[in-house]
Scaffold this motif. Structure first.
Motif, PDB file in Angstrom:
ATOM      1  N   ASP A  99       0.829  -1.210   0.000  1.00 50.80           N
ATOM      2  CA  ASP A  99       0.000   0.000   0.000  1.00 50.80           C
ATOM      3  C   ASP A  99       0.862   1.257   0.000  1.00 50.80           C
ATOM      4  OD1 ASP A  99      -2.233  -1.606   0.016  1.00 50.80           O
ATOM      5  OD2 ASP A  99      -2.646  -1.340   2.168  1.00 50.80           O
ATOM      6  N   ASP A 102       2.339   1.699  -3.462  1.00 58.71           N
ATOM      7  CA  ASP A 102       1.306   2.182  -4.378  1.00 58.71           C
ATOM      8  C   ASP A 102       1.016   3.664  -4.165  1.00 58.71           C
ATOM      9  OD1 ASP A 102       1.079  -0.290  -5.529  1.00 58.71           O
ATOM     10  OD2 ASP A 102      -0.668  -0.889  -4.324  1.00 58.71           O
ATOM     11  N   SER A 103       0.965   4.098  -2.920  1.00 55.92           N
ATOM     12  CA  SER A 103       0.692   5.509  -2.657  1.00 55.92           C
ATOM     13  C   SER A 103       1.856   6.395  -3.134  1.00 55.92           C
ATOM     14  CB  SER A 103       0.417   5.753  -1.173  1.00 55.92           C
ATOM     15  OG  SER A 103       1.563   5.531  -0.404  1.00 55.92           O
ATOM     16  N   ARG A 106       1.468   6.620  -6.939  1.00 51.87           N
ATOM     17  CA  ARG A 106       0.387   7.542  -7.314  1.00 51.87           C
ATOM     18  C   ARG A 106       0.773   8.985  -7.104  1.00 51.87           C
ATOM     19  NH1 ARG A 106      -3.787   5.527  -3.657  1.00 51.87           N
ATOM     20  NH2 ARG A 106      -2.579   3.670  -3.414  1.00 51.87           N
TER      21      ARG A 106
END
Length: 111
Positions: A99, A102-103, A106
């Motif tokens: 996570d 992924d952050s 992004r």
């Protein structure tokens, strides 16, 4: 009349209590918070990708990561070993790390 001061003999119970407290505080196991382990793990993955062909730069960058996160390499490795021994904790750790990666992707901080 002169006063004589004598040292009072400490009772055995007080000595044992003091000894037990000292042993417990000196030998207390340092526990690393999961958030620090996840952040350090993710930063190490990013460093490995950035410096995969330069071992010296990777070593220096890893030392900086450990220093910035306030953790030693040995505490990091011990924390990972403890996670492996706990059922379900290892999967949760990798989910949190994924996570976080992924952050960062992004947000455009890593590619």
């Amino acid at each position: 009349m002169k006063r004589k001061f004598y040292l009072k003999r400490a009772s055995g119970n007080n000595f044992l209590l003091l000894l037990a407290v000292l042993v417990l505080t000196c030998c207390a196991e340092k526990k690393t918070p999961r958030e620090v382990l996840v952040k350090t793990y993710v930063e190490n993955i990013i460093a490995e990708e950035a410096y995969f062909n330069n071992a010296d730069s990777l070593r220096v960058h890893r030392e900086k990561i450990f220093k910035d996160n306030g953790i030693s390499r040995q505490l990091f490795l011990d924390g990972l070993k403890k996670l492996q021994s706990e059922p379900g904790a290892w999967d949760l750790f990798f989910k949190e790390a994924s996570d976080m990666l992924d952050s960062l992707r992004r947000a455009g901080k890593i590619s």
